[in-house]
Write a protein that holds these residues in place. Structure first.
Motif, short mmCIF file in Angstrom:
data_model
loop_
_atom_site.label_atom_id
_atom_site.label_comp_id
_atom_site.label_asym_id
_atom_site.label_seq_id
_atom_site.Cartn_x
_atom_site.Cartn_y
_atom_site.Cartn_z
N LEU A 120 0.92 -1.36 -0.23
CA LEU A 120 -0.27 0.25 -0.37
C LEU A 120 0.89 1.51 0.42
O LEU A 120 0.60 1.96 -0.53
CB LEU A 120 -0.39 -0.10 1.29
N GLU A 121 1.84 0.71 0.67
CA GLU A 121 2.72 2.25 0.67
C GLU A 121 3.14 2.66 -0.89
O GLU A 121 3.73 3.79 -1.25
CB GLU A 121 4.39 1.80 0.76
N LEU A 122 3.59 1.74 -1.79
CA LEU A 122 3.95 1.71 -3.39
C LEU A 122 2.68 2.20 -4.44
O LEU A 122 2.70 2.71 -5.08
CB LEU A 122 4.11 0.94 -3.93
N VAL A 123 1.36 2.33 -3.28
CA VAL A 123 -0.20 3.00 -4.24
C VAL A 123 -0.90 3.69 -3.66
O VAL A 123 -1.76 3.97 -3.54
CB VAL A 123 -0.98 1.86 -4.22
N LYS A 124 -0.01 4.22 -2.64
CA LYS A 124 -0.49 5.48 -2.10
C LYS A 124 -2.15 6.45 -2.91
O LYS A 124 -2.80 6.68 -1.68
CB LYS A 124 0.42 6.78 -1.18
N GLU A 125 -1.29 6.90 -3.89
CA GLU A 125 -2.16 7.66 -5.02
C GLU A 125 -3.55 7.08 -5.25
O GLU A 125 -4.83 7.59 -6.33
CB GLU A 125 -2.03 8.74 -5.64
N ARG A 126 -3.47 6.17 -5.24
CA ARG A 126 -5.13 5.09 -5.86
C ARG A 126 -6.21 5.19 -4.73
O ARG A 126 -5.84 5.14 -3.41
CB ARG A 126 -4.34 3.54 -6.16
N ASP A 127 -7.08 4.65 -5.12
CA ASP A 127 -8.41 4.52 -4.92
C ASP A 127 -8.14 2.78 -3.97
O ASP A 127 -9.09 2.20 -4.95
CB ASP A 127 -9.61 4.34 -5.02
N ILE A 128 -8.02 2.39 -3.04
CA ILE A 128 -7.55 1.39 -2.03
C ILE A 128 -8.86 0.50 -1.71
O ILE A 128 -9.67 1.49 -0.75
CB ILE A 128 -6.55 1.70 -1.27
#
Length: 388
Positions: free
Chosen positions: A71-79
């Motif tokens: 999740l640190e690598l996809v911070k800007e995404r809608d998770i």
């Protein structure tokens, strides 16, 4: 709906109706008071608010913790995140994401909204989850995928079923070559071996405690029957070595029953006992850590770690990376099949039967601290996933 999917769905409805009395009974159990209403009755468990996000599905605590470096690598995404267990849900809620329980399969066709990706960790193989997600236009990816030694025979017996299930998957990122070959035997395609993503996790302590002067033993992530084996061994060990024993049960609903067991041993053997939540110190012989999120803090002040979950065949072991990171001498059981890939990277571990823990404690004096040999770089793997 395809004929096979329709038949499977009807069977899931029948199973639901048969299990309904049991589900109602479980509603009154502390362990399931949140997860059962959410998963089987959609109580306070609505569909995700938005579409076109990245949806991660994990089972429980260990997999939820493994999400952190991803999740640190996809911070800007809608998770979005779904879990199965309450402990997994609690951990997942620490992230900046929409978090839900995964509903029972019968409910999924009415619950799932299209997302850009569905990333499923480890061995969470639910046919309706995969089939419905794909039907909605969501790409399904298996990450850190594994098939344990204990489970492989069962999977191969139902290879006809798993071939249909895995046909819904775009790509499988497997933990090892052994896992890759097992997935190939089930008819899977597009498999890449990446190692265990838990090797990428950053291991930290959240609080700083002063290490006791005496030798400190922590029994971490223990399950029913394991605490008794540890306590028996500790009582004998205590006759020869001045040591403290800290017990951290895996499941919080067992805190009181474990405390009762520890009290019986304390009374019979003239040992002092405390609950960590009440004292926040290590002055007694026996300490029950009856709080979540403290295990790494306990490993950080301990000399020896007895890692639970591997003294029972039905559990399969727990993560050894954390005690190894803090330099503990590790003792664990022989049933570590679900963590086999991780133990491959941890050296100087004693694997023993429950009645051999005392001997292992004595042997620890002459052994080096455990150590982790390898790390994994997740960034190129996550970039590949995002390109799907």
């Amino acid at each position: 709906m395809k004929p096979f999917t329709l038949i499977y769905y009807v069977l899931s409805v029948v199973l639901y109706l048969v299990a309904l009395p049991l589900l109602i009974y479980l509603l009154f159990k502390q362990k399931y008071k949140e997860s059962v209403p959410a998963r089987f009755f959609l109580f306070k468990n609505p569909s995700f608010k938005s579409e076109d996000g990245i949806w991660f599905h994990v089972c429980s605590l260990g997999e939820a913790k493994a999400l952190k470096p991803i999740l640190e690598l996809v911070k800007e995404r809608d998770i979005k995140i779904t879990t199965v267990t309450h402990t997994g849900q609690t951990e997942a809620k620490k992230y900046d994401a929409e978090v839900r329980y995964l509903p029972y399969e019968m409910l999924l066709p009415f619950w799932i909204k299209k997302q850009r990706l569905l990333v499923v960790l480890e061995a969470e193989f639910w046919y309706m989850l995969f089939a419905t997600a794909k039907a909605r236009g969501t790409k399904v990816i298996l990450l850190n995928a594994r098939i344990s030694d204990k489970s492989v025979k069962k999977y191969l017996q139902f290879a006809w079923f798993y071939k249909r299930l895995l046909a819904n998957v775009e790509v499988i990122y497997a933990q090892s070559e052994v896992d890759k070959n097992r997935f190939l035997a089930l008819g899977a395609k597009n498999i890449e071996v990446i190692g265990n993503i838990k090797l990428a996790g950053k291991i930290i302590k959240t609080k700083e405690y002063t290490k006791p002067k005496q030798e400190c033993i922590v029994a971490g992530s223990t399950h029913e029957s394991e605490e008794e084996s540890v306590l028996k061994s500790y009582v004998e060990y205590k006759k020869q070595v001045d040591a403290k024993l800290i017990i951290v049960p895996r499941h919080p609903e067992r805190f009181e029953s474990v405390y009762t067991l520890m009290k019986s041993y304390a009374d019979k053997n003239s040992l002092t006992l405390s609950k960590f939540s009440q004292t926040q110190n290590f002055e007694t012989d026996l300490i029950l850590v009856d709080a979540m999120g403290e295990l790494n803090n306990m490993y950080a002040i301990s000399d020896i770690a007895i890692v639970g979950g591997a003294f029972r065949e039905d559990v399969g072991g727990h993560n050894p990376l954390e005690p190894a990171f803090f330099g503990c001498k590790i003792i664990t059981g022989k049933h570590f099949h679900d963590q086999k890939e991780l133990f491959k990277y941890v050296h100087h571990v004693q694997y023993v039967e429950p009645d051999e823990i005392h001997k292992a404690l004595l042997a620890s004096k002459d052994l080096p601290a455990s150590m982790v040999e390898e790390k994994i770089n997740l960034e190129p793997i996550i970039n590949k996933i995002l390109e799907q």
